[in-house]
Motif scaffolding. Structure first.
Motif: not given
Length: 473
Positions: A71-76, A91-95, A114-127, A274-275
């Motif tokens: 996704d070229p549009l990054v939103k947090f 926590q700042i994440t990408q829900q 066998k292919n295991v599907r990946i639903e999503r990858i999102h960025m966030e900060e660690d604790t 974060i715009f």
């Protein structure tokens, strides 16, 4: 009728950046506690986050390597909850807008690929990280704000072996891409595994989560232990309670941490500080088009270009540093199979014995290649090669070692025949035994030839000539 096991995995992977996700604080594992911190990561009033460009670049690489749509549009978004290791209280994440979705990882199973599907990858900060001791609970905020990607699979796995294979395939891909160092023992890659059992494949059973597994081996052990626990409970007529558990290595069982009475409402809302960021498509394309060679691509190339077996190629590719070293060796020799045997066998054993790995391998690939060539062309025997190898690992030149130890093999037919005939003249009883069908006589005579040559006779050629001479007697 056996129950259907359904497994989904969430993996948190720290990105290989020098600074935090939303601040300029350094990222450095093992630093003194609470020295790599920032007022931004600690949530001080009046501070504002700034997105780490390198973290976004690495997240795009992860998405591309795992075949996700980017996704070229990054939103947090803000994930609101209070816990002592979360200094800001959120926590700042990408829900709602993950950077990647709809990918897959290919794994090897008993029934093939066998292919295991990946639903999503999102960025966030660690604790931050907590340490529970007898004297109290201590918190190290060095980890707070470290860039992460969370990789969420679909519930496509159905055994402990498949779960372990998925985690290993994912770990290997991220390491090859230089996205992360994926050191599970240091916490830079952490696994949460959801498991449910049901007789009806269309209707999942109650989900139980196992938290923070720190090795591939423990993934398989923990999942298998939880499957057995749930089966035993269901057989006894007990109800499976939705809960979070951990794996206890000494008892080899999963242990209850806390029960879950429902879905937590984190009250997500868009991060106001974060715009939204529209990524330049040309920048995304440049990242995707310059990816490092992926493990599956290298595996195919090793089998095709070097003629290696699937087993040898897989062992090499599973350790990128080992595969890199093998390729350096192959720049100086054409004996691909022999080189693989030495790298996977003798060299790996030497490194293990000395507490090293291929990332800290002291061997000179050119010297290893020369040693292999000397064995291949009959200059020295395989047994002599083992002796030379030990000296090569100390930095010695193989040709110099052979010269100093007087190891040059005798391959000249005339010299070998002279020794062989002398041995035969001295051992008429063995000749008679050979003619009477006692094949052990050949082994004895070869031993005498090697003794006479002080171990320098070319064994293959000497054996051929000895057989010829025996047939003449």
């Amino acid at each position: 009728m056996s129950r259907e096991v359904t497994i989904g995995i969430e993996i948190h992977c720290e990105l290989k950046t020098k600074t935090k996700m939303f601040s300029g604080a350094p990222v450095s594992f093992g630093a003194q506690a609470n020295t790599n911190t920032s007022v931004i990561d600690l949530g001080h009033p009046g501070t504002l986050p700034c997105v780490n460009r390198e973290a976004v670049r690495l997240a795009i690489k992860a998405c591309a390597g795992l075949h996700c749509t980017i996704d070229p549009l990054v939103k947090f978004d803000r994930k609101n909850y209070y816990y002592s290791d979360l200094p800001k209280g959120f926590q700042i994440t990408q829900q709602f807008h993950p950077i990647g979705k709809d990918g897959y990882v290919t794994i090897e199973t008993e029934d093939g690929k066998k292919n295991v599907r990946i639903e999503r990858i999102h960025m966030e900060e660690d604790t931050a990280k907590q340490f529970h001791k007898d004297t109290g609970t201590y918190i190290d905020f060095n980890r707070a704000g470290t860039p992460l990607v969370e990789i969420v699979s679909r519930p496509d796995m159905h055994s402990a072996a498949e779960a372990a294979a998925y985690v290993e395939a994912l770990r290997r891909t991220l390491f090859y891409l230089n996205v992360s160092d994926v050191k599970m023992e240091e916490g830079s890659m952490r696994c949460d595994i959801n498991i449910s059992l049901s007789y009806d494949p269309e209707k999942l059973g109650t989900k139980v989560e196992i938290k923070n597994l720190n090795s591939i081996a423990n993934v398989q052990k923990a999942v298998q232990a939880e499957i057995e626990r749930q089966n035993a409970a269901l057989d006894a007529g007990e109800e499976i309670i939705q809960s979070t558990r951990r794996y206890d290595e000494p008892s080899k069982q999963t242990v209850l941490m806390r029960k879950k009475e429902g879905t937590v409402d984190y009250k997500y809302f868009p991060e106001p500080n974060i715009f939204p960021i529209r990524l330049d498509q040309a920048w995304i394309d440049s990242i995707v088009n310059s990816l490092e060679e992926l493990p599956e691509q290298r595996l195919s190339r090793f089998e095709k270009d070097y003629g290696l077996s699937s087993y040898d190629a897989t062992v090499l590719v599973n350790d990128r540093d080992m595969a890199d070293f093998y390729e350096e060796v192959m720049k100086h020799t054409k004996a691909a199979k022999k080189a693989a045997n030495w790298v996977i066998g003798d060299l790996s054993a030497w490194l293990n014995k000395n507490g090293l790995n291929f990332a800290k391998n002291p061997a000179d690939p050119k010297a290893i290649a020369r040693l292999i060539t000397l064995i291949e062309d009959g200059s020295i025997s395989g047994k002599q090669g083992k002796v030379v190898f030990e000296e090569v690992m100390k930095g010695a030149d193989p040709d110099q070692v052979i010269k100093e130890k007087g190891m040059i093999q005798v391959s000249d037919d005339g010299a070998l025949l002279e020794m062989i005939n002398k041995v035969l003249d001295e051992n008429p009883k063995s000749i008679e035994d050979f003619k009477n069908g006692k094949n052990r006589a050949v082994g004895f005579l070869m031993g005498q030839v090697m003794k006479a040559s002080k171990g320098q006779a070319n064994p293959k050629k000497a054996n051929q000539l000895l057989t010829q001479e025996l047939s003449k007697r």
